[in-house]
Design an enzyme around this catalytic site. Structure first.
Site, PDB file in Angstrom:
ATOM      1  N   ASP A   1       0.852  -1.193   0.000  1.00  0.00           N
ATOM      2  CA  ASP A   1       0.000   0.000   0.000  1.00  0.00           C
ATOM      3  C   ASP A   1       0.887   1.242   0.000  1.00  0.00           C
ATOM      4  OD1 ASP A   1      -3.211   0.359   0.773  1.00  0.00           O
ATOM      5  OD2 ASP A   1      -1.993   2.125   1.207  1.00  0.00           O
TER       6      ASP A   1
ATOM      7  N   THR B   1     -16.292   1.941   0.793  1.00  0.00           N
ATOM      8  CA  THR B   1     -14.845   2.105   0.861  1.00  0.00           C
ATOM      9  C   THR B   1     -14.528   3.316   1.741  1.00  0.00           C
ATOM     10  OG1 THR B   1     -14.912   3.449  -1.139  1.00  0.00           O
ATOM     11  CG2 THR B   1     -14.545   1.077  -1.420  1.00  0.00           C
TER      12      THR B   1
ATOM     13  N   ASP C   1       4.668   2.944  -4.534  1.00  0.00           N
ATOM     14  CA  ASP C   1       3.801   3.383  -5.632  1.00  0.00           C
ATOM     15  C   ASP C   1       3.615   2.207  -6.579  1.00  0.00           C
ATOM     16  OD1 ASP C   1       2.670   4.487  -7.913  1.00  0.00           O
ATOM     17  OD2 ASP C   1       3.923   6.288  -7.869  1.00  0.00           O
TER      18      ASP C   1
ATOM     19  N   TYR D   1     -11.067   8.823 -14.438  1.00  0.00           N
ATOM     20  CA  TYR D   1     -11.327   7.586 -13.709  1.00  0.00           C
ATOM     21  C   TYR D   1     -11.931   6.528 -14.633  1.00  0.00           C
ATOM     22  CZ  TYR D   1     -12.954   4.540  -9.923  1.00  0.00           C
ATOM     23  OH  TYR D   1     -13.177   3.461  -9.090  1.00  0.00           O
TER      24      TYR D   1
ATOM     25  N   CYS E   1      -5.780  -3.966  -6.153  1.00  0.00           N
ATOM     26  CA  CYS E   1      -6.831  -3.088  -5.638  1.00  0.00           C
ATOM     27  C   CYS E   1      -6.371  -1.635  -5.508  1.00  0.00           C
ATOM     28  CB  CYS E   1      -7.326  -3.561  -4.279  1.00  0.00           C
ATOM     29  SG  CYS E   1      -8.360  -5.038  -4.342  1.00  0.00           S
TER      30      CYS E   1
ATOM     31  N   LYS F   1     -10.315   2.860 -15.698  1.00  0.00           N
ATOM     32  CA  LYS F   1     -10.996   1.594 -15.413  1.00  0.00           C
ATOM     33  C   LYS F   1     -11.432   0.892 -16.694  1.00  0.00           C
ATOM     34  CE  LYS F   1     -10.634   1.850 -10.926  1.00  0.00           C
ATOM     35  NZ  LYS F   1      -9.790   0.896 -10.192  1.00  0.00           N
TER      36      LYS F   1
END
Length: 252
Positions: free
Chosen positions: A36, A193, A57, A158, A84, A162
């Site tokens: 992470d 989330t 990263d 975004y 994720c 995706k």
């Protein structure tokens, strides 16, 4: 693929969907490396599940290679990768402050799309040299979003990131088929989330009511359940699965 005693790497594993999946993997006996950007979060989850933590990263080759080295030295070669790690920006193509800043667009693409591919390619290279376990060597699960199909106002960057993950799922699965490595993608809808946890109960209920059935926000554990099923079901390959309660997003 039986997860017991296998090694897994979870990017974005310090919170949200990644943390839930790290916990689920550990509950099946997997040895998990939690990667992470936030070192403290990674260490917290790793300590909870008896795994190991590393930070960096996801788009950085050196950081990812170091994470794979760390897990391999401790537990053996990783057989499972769950991607994720991701970020989001809500910026219109042209807004009150002018054109969408190009650096912000590039950063979303870099983390979400390039980061996913970076982890995938480095993991797959190592896996291709490993001995098979039965009929396969390993499994990679990526994370897209319903925004790949139903992008809303302000989601140009975004949705592009995706959509790219969805678009590369099948060709990567085909590339890696000769190495007996499966690749699938999950496209979650509205999930609880960290971003949504900051909202009031009333606001979260209002957002969840948009979902046809069940009319609520998805739980990270439900994402984790699907990720584990993909790993354990050898016929799932090259597919993107929407996990969204039947929602089709409106323009805003």
């Amino acid at each position: 693929m039986d997860l017991n005693n296998l090694t897994a790497l979870v990017t974005g594993g310090g919170s949200g969907l990644g943390a839930a999946t790290a916990r689920a993997l550990a509950s099946k006996g997997a040895k998990v490396t939690v990667f992470d950007l936030n070192r403290e979060n990674a260490e917290s989850v790793a300590q909870e599940i008896g795994g190991i933590a590393t930070s960096g990263d996801v788009a950085n080759e050196t950081h990812l290679s170091a994470a794979l080295d760390l897990g391999e030295a401790a537990h053996g070669i990783a057989r499972v990768l769950i991607n994720c790690a991701g970020i989001g920006e809500a910026i219109k193509t042209v807004g009150k402050n002018g054109a969408h800043p190009l650096d912000k667009y590039k950063r979303v693409i870099e983390v979400n799309l390039i980061g996913t591919f970076n982890a995938t390619r480095l993991m797959a290279e190592r896996l291709s040299l490993a001995e098979p376990i039965g009929e396969e060597r390993g499994v990679i699960v990526n994370t897209a979003s319903v925004a790949a199909y139903d992008g809303q106002i302000g989601q140009a960057a975004y949705s592009a990131s995706k959509g790219g993950i969805v678009g590369m799922t099948l060709p990567i699965a085909r590339d890696l088929a000769q190495s007996r490595i499966r690749v699938c993608t999950i496209a979650p809808g509205l999930f609880l989330t960290p971003l949504l946890k900051g909202l009031s109960d009333e606001a979260r209920a209002s957002i969840g009511a948009q979902v046809p059935h069940p009319s609520r926000l998805g739980q990270p554990d439900e994402y984790a359940q699907l990720a584990l099923h993909i790993i354990e079901n050898p016929m799932l390959n090259g597919e993107t699965i929407r996990l969204d309660g039947g929602i089709r997003m409106a323009q805003r």
